[in-house]
Design a protein around this motif. Structure first.
Motif, PDB file in Angstrom:
ATOM      1  N   LEU A  95       0.821  -1.207   0.000  1.00  0.00           N
ATOM      2  CA  LEU A  95       0.000   0.000   0.000  1.00  0.00           C
ATOM      3  C   LEU A  95       0.856   1.257   0.000  1.00  0.00           C
ATOM      4  O   LEU A  95       0.436   2.300  -0.514  1.00  0.00           O
ATOM      5  N   GLU A  96       2.050   1.172   0.537  1.00  0.00           N
ATOM      6  CA  GLU A  96       2.960   2.317   0.446  1.00  0.00           C
ATOM      7  C   GLU A  96       3.328   2.585  -1.010  1.00  0.00           C
ATOM      8  O   GLU A  96       3.454   3.749  -1.431  1.00  0.00           O
ATOM      9  N   GLU A  97       3.478   1.516  -1.799  1.00  0.00           N
ATOM     10  CA  GLU A  97       3.749   1.693  -3.227  1.00  0.00           C
ATOM     11  C   GLU A  97       2.546   2.325  -3.927  1.00  0.00           C
ATOM     12  O   GLU A  97       2.692   3.235  -4.742  1.00  0.00           O
ATOM     13  N   LEU A  98       1.351   1.826  -3.598  1.00  0.00           N
ATOM     14  CA  LEU A  98       0.147   2.397  -4.199  1.00  0.00           C
ATOM     15  C   LEU A  98      -0.016   3.865  -3.820  1.00  0.00           C
ATOM     16  O   LEU A  98      -0.444   4.681  -4.635  1.00  0.00           O
ATOM     17  N   ALA A  99       0.343   4.193  -2.595  1.00  0.00           N
ATOM     18  CA  ALA A  99       0.203   5.579  -2.125  1.00  0.00           C
ATOM     19  C   ALA A  99       1.092   6.517  -2.933  1.00  0.00           C
ATOM     20  O   ALA A  99       0.715   7.665  -3.211  1.00  0.00           O
ATOM     21  N   LYS A 100       2.262   6.037  -3.330  1.00  0.00           N
ATOM     22  CA  LYS A 100       3.165   6.877  -4.119  1.00  0.00           C
ATOM     23  C   LYS A 100       2.536   7.263  -5.455  1.00  0.00           C
ATOM     24  O   LYS A 100       2.668   8.385  -5.929  1.00  0.00           O
ATOM     25  N   TYR A 101       1.855   6.302  -6.077  1.00  0.00           N
ATOM     26  CA  TYR A 101       1.274   6.550  -7.391  1.00  0.00           C
ATOM     27  C   TYR A 101      -0.034   7.333  -7.303  1.00  0.00           C
ATOM     28  O   TYR A 101      -0.355   8.127  -8.185  1.00  0.00           O
ATOM     29  N   SER A 102      -0.813   7.090  -6.258  1.00  0.00           N
ATOM     30  CA  SER A 102      -2.155   7.648  -6.193  1.00  0.00           C
ATOM     31  C   SER A 102      -2.229   9.018  -5.538  1.00  0.00           C
ATOM     32  O   SER A 102      -3.175   9.771  -5.771  1.00  0.00           O
ATOM     33  N   GLY A 103      -1.247   9.328  -4.692  1.00  0.00           N
ATOM     34  CA  GLY A 103      -1.327  10.561  -3.933  1.00  0.00           C
ATOM     35  C   GLY A 103      -2.181  10.430  -2.684  1.00  0.00           C
ATOM     36  O   GLY A 103      -2.297  11.367  -1.892  1.00  0.00           O
ATOM     37  N   GLU A 104      -2.788   9.250  -2.494  1.00  0.00           N
ATOM     38  CA  GLU A 104      -3.568   8.988  -1.284  1.00  0.00           C
ATOM     39  C   GLU A 104      -2.636   8.553  -0.161  1.00  0.00           C
ATOM     40  O   GLU A 104      -1.539   8.041  -0.400  1.00  0.00           O
ATOM     41  N   SER A 105      -3.076   8.733   1.071  1.00  0.00           N
ATOM     42  CA  SER A 105      -2.294   8.245   2.203  1.00  0.00           C
ATOM     43  C   SER A 105      -2.505   6.741   2.353  1.00  0.00           C
ATOM     44  O   SER A 105      -3.506   6.186   1.884  1.00  0.00           O
ATOM     45  N   VAL A 106      -1.550   6.087   3.017  1.00  0.00           N
ATOM     46  CA  VAL A 106      -1.687   4.650   3.283  1.00  0.00           C
ATOM     47  C   VAL A 106      -2.946   4.396   4.103  1.00  0.00           C
ATOM     48  O   VAL A 106      -3.685   3.436   3.863  1.00  0.00           O
ATOM     49  N   GLU A 107      -3.227   5.261   5.069  1.00  0.00           N
ATOM     50  CA  GLU A 107      -4.411   5.089   5.919  1.00  0.00           C
ATOM     51  C   GLU A 107      -5.694   5.140   5.088  1.00  0.00           C
ATOM     52  O   GLU A 107      -6.630   4.371   5.319  1.00  0.00           O
ATOM     53  N   SER A 108      -5.741   6.039   4.102  1.00  0.00           N
ATOM     54  CA  SER A 108      -6.927   6.138   3.243  1.00  0.00           C
ATOM     55  C   SER A 108      -7.114   4.868   2.417  1.00  0.00           C
ATOM     56  O   SER A 108      -8.240   4.384   2.237  1.00  0.00           O
ATOM     57  N   LEU A 109      -6.011   4.312   1.928  1.00  0.00           N
ATOM     58  CA  LEU A 109      -6.094   3.080   1.146  1.00  0.00           C
ATOM     59  C   LEU A 109      -6.548   1.913   2.016  1.00  0.00           C
ATOM     60  O   LEU A 109      -7.337   1.064   1.585  1.00  0.00           O
ATOM     61  N   PHE A 110      -6.038   1.851   3.261  1.00  0.00           N
ATOM     62  CA  PHE A 110      -6.514   0.841   4.197  1.00  0.00           C
ATOM     63  C   PHE A 110      -8.019   0.957   4.385  1.00  0.00           C
ATOM     64  O   PHE A 110      -8.756  -0.028   4.379  1.00  0.00           O
ATOM     65  N   ASP A 111      -8.491   2.186   4.549  1.00  0.00           N
ATOM     66  CA  ASP A 111      -9.919   2.407   4.784  1.00  0.00           C
ATOM     67  C   ASP A 111     -10.748   1.953   3.587  1.00  0.00           C
ATOM     68  O   ASP A 111     -11.828   1.372   3.753  1.00  0.00           O
ATOM     69  N   LEU A 112     -10.261   2.207   2.374  1.00  0.00           N
ATOM     70  CA  LEU A 112     -10.987   1.786   1.180  1.00  0.00           C
ATOM     71  C   LEU A 112     -11.120   0.268   1.118  1.00  0.00           C
ATOM     72  O   LEU A 112     -12.180  -0.261   0.775  1.00  0.00           O
ATOM     73  N   ILE A 113     -10.043  -0.418   1.458  1.00  0.00           N
ATOM     74  CA  ILE A 113     -10.072  -1.881   1.457  1.00  0.00           C
ATOM     75  C   ILE A 113     -11.011  -2.399   2.544  1.00  0.00           C
ATOM     76  O   ILE A 113     -11.807  -3.320   2.325  1.00  0.00           O
TER      77      ILE A 113
END
Length: 247
Positions: free
Chosen positions: A102-120
């Motif tokens: 998710l840290e890799e995804l955060a780099k590309y998306s501009g979203e925070s890791v916490e936001s990506l966790f929440d989406l999942i």
């Protein structure tokens, strides 16, 4: 209690009326639900974890950048908390390997890791709530059709049937989309409400939310189907989500 396996299929299409496709997503994944204790569940992706991530709003096609090893990062412990309901145990969600991804995804998306966790989390808990039928309030009604809400521009109807010991509940929620155009096919949709979800026909300036539950003799979910269809002067939308228990 016997564990269950489910296949989940998602499609999401948006097309402008000049023929341009704005979104065309198809995703399929398999999950196993293990009943650990009365208030604990293990939600395991047996296949298609990439496709699950691809279908998560806010994650989407970023998931295609992930290596195949992420298929192993797909087991989540879920606890039924007395005050808040279903919640993912933090020690299974925040495992080191998934965090790196998710840290890799955060780099590309501009979203925070916490936001990506929440989406999942939102997507996993939504599917589990559906499988456990936590959001169903009207199953105790008698067999037949029940009008739950009716106005000039919206109608919500529930139909309950029994077919060979399988209980089938269908909910049709249709609405008229108010816009500059005076003409619409709302009355046509009302007449075809129980067929509209399965055909390719679109109904101008209307929206349809259709939900169906098949409940087996063991009182557990056999099949869930959700369809959203709408058409306006600018675009057509069609979203489908199916959850089917595997025998």
């Amino acid at each position: 209690m016997v564990n269950d396996e489910y296949r989940i299929d998602v499609s999401d299409t948006v097309v402008t009326l000049n023929g341009k496709t704005e979104r065309d997503l198809k995703s399929s994944f398999g999950v196993e639900l293990r009943y650990i204790e009365p208030d604990k569940y293990q939600f395991i992706f047996k296949s298609g974890f990439h496709e699950f991530l691809n279908a998560c709003p806010g994650v989407g096609e970023l998931a295609n950048m992930l290596p195949s090893c992420t298929q192993q990062l797909s087991e989540f412990l879920i606890i039924d908390e007395p005050d808040i309901g279903l919640a993912i145990a933090q020690d299974t969600l925040y495992n080191d390997a998934l965090l790196l991804i998710l840290e890799e995804l955060a780099k590309y998306s501009g979203e925070s890791v916490e936001s990506l966790f929440d989406l999942i989390k939102v997507q996993i808990l939504r599917d589990l709530n559906t499988i456990l039928m936590r959001d169903v309030d009207d199953f105790s009604l008698s067999l037949g059709e029940h009008t739950l809400f009716e106005s000039r521009n919206r109608e919500r109807t529930l139909r309950i049937e029994s077919r060979n010991s399988v209980k089938v509940a269908e909910l049709s929620d249709i609405k008229r989309i108010i816009c500059d155009e005076k003409e619409d096919e709302y009355e046509v949709l009302k007449k075809e409400r129980w067929q509209a979800h399965s055909n390719t026909k679109m109904y101008s300036n209307t929206g349809l939310n259709y939900t169906k539950y098949h409940v087996g003799e063991d009182k557990r979910l056999d099949l869930f189907e959700y369809v959203y269809k709408s058409q306006t002067s600018t675009q057509e939308k069609c979203l489908k989500r199916t959850i089917q228990r595997l025998v």
